[in-house]
Write an enzyme that holds these catalytic residues in place. Structure first.
Site, PDB file in Angstrom:
ATOM      1  N   SER A   1       0.825  -1.203   0.000  1.00  0.00           N
ATOM      2  CA  SER A   1       0.000   0.000   0.000  1.00  0.00           C
ATOM      3  C   SER A   1       0.866   1.264   0.000  1.00  0.00           C
ATOM      4  O   SER A   1       1.539   1.551  -0.984  1.00  0.00           O
ATOM      5  CB  SER A   1      -0.966  -0.029   1.185  1.00  0.00           C
ATOM      6  OG  SER A   1      -2.142   0.696   0.888  1.00  0.00           O
TER       7      SER A   1
ATOM      8  N   LYS B   1     -22.937  16.260   9.421  1.00  0.00           N
ATOM      9  CA  LYS B   1     -21.816  16.697  10.236  1.00  0.00           C
ATOM     10  C   LYS B   1     -21.296  15.566  11.113  1.00  0.00           C
ATOM     11  O   LYS B   1     -20.089  15.461  11.376  1.00  0.00           O
ATOM     12  CB  LYS B   1     -22.236  17.893  11.105  1.00  0.00           C
ATOM     13  CG  LYS B   1     -21.134  18.427  12.013  1.00  0.00           C
ATOM     14  CD  LYS B   1     -19.922  18.850  11.208  1.00  0.00           C
ATOM     15  CE  LYS B   1     -18.821  19.389  12.104  1.00  0.00           C
ATOM     16  NZ  LYS B   1     -17.586  19.672  11.359  1.00  0.00           N
TER      17      LYS B   1
END
Length: 366
Positions: A171, A224
């Protein structure tokens, strides 16, 4: 003399048996020693107690001084400075060990690596750089910042850069290696894992309802508090999160395609997050050669006529955080429901609420 002995022997034989002289025995002397008086038990106990107290005092004073010195070293800031005044030509090796993170914990020191590359970039005696990579990856931000610094070194100096992959370079570890002039991997290396993860998000609202617990979150907008494990994720929130992952993934694919001279379509075929062995990576064009770190050095010296150059290794100063020193904190917080009470489980789940991180990280560790 003989006559006397004969008469004496006859006289002895004529006497009764009990009057005959006994054979002479060696001289023995019996000595009676004066026995010392035994010490009362309470005195012995008092002496032992005093000895223990004295030992405790010495140990406490000594430990306190040791802890004070150790604490002072922990509180002192890490020295991330890098000095390169070797006075001769060299190839510099930077060590990228552990999880890539901008905070730099454990065996990874992000700022030191950036400083080391800057120092070599400005040093005319530096003739090349090798990345000694042994990492499962890490945060998107830190991986990209290190990648950009390596690219800056290449563009500003024109000097060769190799990646020498060790046990694992997955990765983010592959991300920073993609632009290198040559990638060499140890034959037992794991690499690839081209992709992005945001971790696992939990929805514990059902558990809370079962336990009779109600939660209320006050926000300025519907999204949010997205990612909260206290309420189900909406379709819109899932789409938003997926867009973040997709954008980072597109960036990763573009870097691999550019660095390896491959088409993006070809990279996407390989970049489904899977891990490759060194042999598999070589067949798929993700690396150039299978070899050791020492062989990577020799290859750079031969290819770029740097045989007279020595090799200088830049090993980061490791974190002095107590949790990383003693392994008190695991990479991820795992819960064992059988060993903990419901209250404790709820407390830990609440602490995890809304926390997530975008990573170029391989979940499978070697």
């Amino acid at each position: 003399m003989d006559q006397y002995d004969n008469e004496h022997r006859r006289t002895q034989e004529e006497r009764p048996e009990w009057q005959q002289e006994m054979p002479k025995q060696p001289y023995r002397q019996t000595v009676v020693l004066n026995q010392k008086k035994k010490m009362p038990g309470w005195v012995k106990g008092l002496l032992i107690f005093i000895g223990i107290v004295v030992c405790v005092i010495f140990l406490t004073v000594g430990c306190n001084r040791t802890v004070d010195r150790f604490t002072d070293s922990l509180s002192a800031p890490l020295d991330d400075s890098v000095v390169v005044d070797f006075g001769y030509d060299y190839i510099g090796t930077i060590y990228i060990n552990g999880e890539i993170s901008e905070s730099g914990v454990g065996t990874y020191n992000h700022q030191y690596l950036l400083n080391a590359i800057d120092a070599m970039m400005d040093d005319s005696n530096n003739k090349g750089m090798i990345l000694h990579v042994n990492t499962p990856g890490g945060s998107v931000y830190a991986s990209d910042e290190l990648y950009l610094k390596i690219k800056e070194y290449q563009e500003n100096t024109g000097r060769p850069v190799y990646s020498a992959m060790q046990s694992q370079a997955t990765s983010g570890g592959y991300y920073i290696s993609a632009s290198c002039d040559k990638i060499m991997a140890n034959r037992n290396c794991w690499t690839g894992s081209i992709g992005v993860t945001m971790g696992t998000m939990m929805d514990v609202s059902g558990l809370l309802e079962k336990l009779g617990i109600k939660t209320t979150t006050i926000t300025s907008g519907a999204n949010k508090a997205m990612g909260s494990n206290m309420e189900p994720m909406t379709a819109e929130q899932r789409e938003i999160f997926q867009s973040l992952v997709d954008d980072a993934y597109d960036q990763f694919v573009g870097i691999v395609a550019d660095g390896r001279g491959m088409k993006e379509k070809e990279v996407r075929r390989l970049a489904d997050g899977r891990i490759y062995t060194a042999n598999q990576a070589l067949k798929n064009g993700l690396i150039d050669e299978i070899g050791t770190y020492e062989e990577a050095i020799a290859d750079m010296q031969d290819t770029y006529d740097l045989g007279d150059c020595s090799v200088e290794e830049f090993i980061p100063v490791v974190s002095r955080d107590l949790s990383s020193l003693f392994g008190l904190l695991a990479p991820e917080n795992t819960l064992s429901g059988a060993a903990k009470s419901d209250a404790r489980l709820i407390e830990e789940l609440a602490a995890l609420n809304g926390t997530f991180r975008l990573c170029y990280m391989a979940d499978v560790r070697k």
